[in-house]
Design a protein around this motif. Sequence first.
Motif, PDB file in Angstrom:
ATOM      1  N   ASP A   1       0.884  -1.172   0.000  1.00  0.00           N
ATOM      2  CA  ASP A   1       0.000   0.000   0.000  1.00  0.00           C
ATOM      3  C   ASP A   1       0.915   1.213   0.000  1.00  0.00           C
ATOM      4  O   ASP A   1       1.369   1.675   1.044  1.00  0.00           O
TER       5      ASP A   1
ATOM      6  N   SER B   1       9.802   4.710   8.068  1.00  0.00           N
ATOM      7  CA  SER B   1       9.837   5.393   6.773  1.00  0.00           C
ATOM      8  C   SER B   1      11.283   5.737   6.506  1.00  0.00           C
ATOM      9  O   SER B   1      12.144   5.563   7.375  1.00  0.00           O
TER      10      SER B   1
ATOM     11  N   ARG C   1       1.821  10.334   8.688  1.00  0.00           N
ATOM     12  CA  ARG C   1       2.456   9.022   8.843  1.00  0.00           C
ATOM     13  C   ARG C   1       3.064   8.811  10.221  1.00  0.00           C
ATOM     14  O   ARG C   1       2.998   7.701  10.766  1.00  0.00           O
TER      15      ARG C   1
ATOM     16  N   GLY D   1      -1.419  -2.509  12.342  1.00  0.00           N
ATOM     17  CA  GLY D   1      -1.705  -1.199  11.764  1.00  0.00           C
ATOM     18  C   GLY D   1      -0.519  -0.284  11.581  1.00  0.00           C
ATOM     19  O   GLY D   1      -0.695   0.904  11.305  1.00  0.00           O
ATOM     20  N   GLN D   2       0.716  -0.806  11.693  1.00  0.00           N
ATOM     21  CA  GLN D   2       1.898   0.022  11.488  1.00  0.00           C
ATOM     22  C   GLN D   2       2.320  -0.014  10.022  1.00  0.00           C
ATOM     23  O   GLN D   2       2.406  -1.086   9.428  1.00  0.00           O
ATOM     24  N   ARG D   3       2.581   1.154   9.470  1.00  0.00           N
ATOM     25  CA  ARG D   3       3.049   1.237   8.085  1.00  0.00           C
ATOM     26  C   ARG D   3       4.564   1.110   8.072  1.00  0.00           C
ATOM     27  O   ARG D   3       5.266   1.795   8.831  1.00  0.00           O
ATOM     28  N   ARG D   4       5.088   0.231   7.205  1.00  0.00           N
ATOM     29  CA  ARG D   4       6.520  -0.006   7.145  1.00  0.00           C
ATOM     30  C   ARG D   4       7.015  -0.008   5.700  1.00  0.00           C
ATOM     31  O   ARG D   4       6.410  -0.605   4.820  1.00  0.00           O
TER      32      ARG D   4
ATOM     33  N   SER E   1       2.027   4.664  -0.144  1.00  0.00           N
ATOM     34  CA  SER E   1       1.632   6.064  -0.005  1.00  0.00           C
ATOM     35  C   SER E   1       2.680   7.018  -0.561  1.00  0.00           C
ATOM     36  O   SER E   1       2.339   8.054  -1.138  1.00  0.00           O
TER      37      SER E   1
ATOM     38  N   GLU F   1       5.409  -0.116   0.520  1.00  0.00           N
ATOM     39  CA  GLU F   1       5.062  -0.108   1.936  1.00  0.00           C
ATOM     40  C   GLU F   1       4.011  -1.175   2.210  1.00  0.00           C
ATOM     41  O   GLU F   1       3.192  -1.482   1.341  1.00  0.00           O
ATOM     42  N   ILE F   2       4.086  -1.722   3.399  1.00  0.00           N
ATOM     43  CA  ILE F   2       3.041  -2.626   3.851  1.00  0.00           C
ATOM     44  C   ILE F   2       2.508  -2.130   5.186  1.00  0.00           C
ATOM     45  O   ILE F   2       3.191  -1.400   5.907  1.00  0.00           O
ATOM     46  N   VAL F   3       1.295  -2.513   5.501  1.00  0.00           N
ATOM     47  CA  VAL F   3       0.694  -2.198   6.783  1.00  0.00           C
ATOM     48  C   VAL F   3       0.632  -3.496   7.580  1.00  0.00           C
ATOM     49  O   VAL F   3       0.076  -4.496   7.120  1.00  0.00           O
ATOM     50  N   THR F   4       1.226  -3.492   8.747  1.00  0.00           N
ATOM     51  CA  THR F   4       1.346  -4.708   9.552  1.00  0.00           C
ATOM     52  C   THR F   4      -0.006  -5.082  10.160  1.00  0.00           C
ATOM     53  O   THR F   4      -0.951  -4.278  10.157  1.00  0.00           O
TER      54      THR F   4
END
Length: 492
Positions: free
Chosen positions: A8, A178, A207, A103-106, A10, A97-100
């Motif tokens: 995902d 990020s 973010r 709910g954490q974006r990495r 961004s 990016e992935i969302v764990t």
Amino acid sequence: MAVRLPFDNSYARLPPRFFAPLAPTPVAAPRLVRLNVALAKDLGLDAAELASAEGVEILAGNRVAEGSQPLAQAYAGHQFGNFVPQLGDGRAILLGEIVTPVGQRRDIQLKGAGRTPFSRGGDGRAALGPVLREYLVSEAMAALGLPTTRALAAVTTGETVRREGMPPGAILTRVAASHLRVGTFQYFAAQGDTDAVKTLSDYAIARHYPEAAVAANPYRALLDGVVARQADLVAGWLLIGFIHGVMNTDNTSISGETIDFGPCAFMDAYDPATVFSSIDLHGRYAYDSQPGVAYWNMARLAETLLPLLASDEDAALASGKEAIAGFAPRFEAAYRGGLRRKAGLLSPRDGDVALIQDLLTRMAENKADFTLTFRHLAGAALGPENDEAIRALFADPTSYDDWASRWRIRLLDEAASPDERHAAMQMVNPAYIPRNHLVEAALEAATEAGDFRPFETLMDVLSKPYEARPGLEPFAKAPDPTTRIYQTFCGT
């Protein structure tokens, strides 16, 4: 087996001038040498899929996974105080990016993935030694409890790279909250592109600092947030004896994570002026200089945000100065609080800082090992019968004796029992750190002989740094003069 990476992306939705879209450059014969199974699980990824033939192709850059939008990020930076208006990802490519599951974006990034428009003449590749160093040290930092980028995988490429000795090539899969840097803001500010600075600031707020969005001045709140996280981070570095080595603004993360492990090192004998990096000729990034450098870097970030802080130039400047002035008290609170905990002083009293500073001064005068002194101090907190382990670290043991007598008087003011104090001190004073001689030995075995067993053993030791385990005593010892490492090198 189809590899599923739920991207995902961004950052890829930001304006085109923020990055250069391009795919990694394929390599000849990728081979997985290590996969971080625990981290994969935390990210919601299937470790078996990543270790499959298709997964290794993705981790090597030979295959672009579905949903990936690979790109190289643009940024500038002050390097050893000198501003370079365009740096950017010269050998790193953000896959996406992935969302764990929580709910954490990495970010998922490949380091050593080939040339980019920002390579500036470099080959865009990475050598195996620096890849393994970053894998090992970043994972050790995570185990020590400090904010840091993480290592998901390391693969060899089947190729050599153009470095001294033509070492084997490798690619690191790095995971980060990020890759936004102070230098990212500087890149656009240097061009007078205030719209881009605002877009980037809004992105950083969404973010990393969502609470800033509802503040009276969101951009001042963003600056306050970054300042606070950097102050806490650098205090944490000092408390474990870590020296980053290259605290350029392009190596300063907006998220507050430790990023870019080049000539980094952990101090052995305590000396606040310690420098390891071969390229830090004047000690700009010495151990005790790191708080001042972090403050300086925050001032550079504040400069980029001035047009957003207030419409009036004087008011904007005053707001920026006020924000960075918050660095020192935040750092001092984190650092002094950490020192108290390391010394078993759990109920703050006047004079505590002076008492611990006196210990540090005596350690420096006696060349006492930083990590071992504090680790053994936990044992000494049980009683003077355990003092000998610390006395042996001091060139003049009576220097410790004098300090210990005053320390024990101070301990009488503590409500905790000796056993409680001992347990609390062991939780903040590691038994094992990535000692430079052990790291170098593991990397040499891997790069020179293809033997990854020392690396794997060291990874296991450092995964539980606060837990002393039978049989691992050699990993806790300080180096002798014949094995001590005095200089580290950048792996670019």
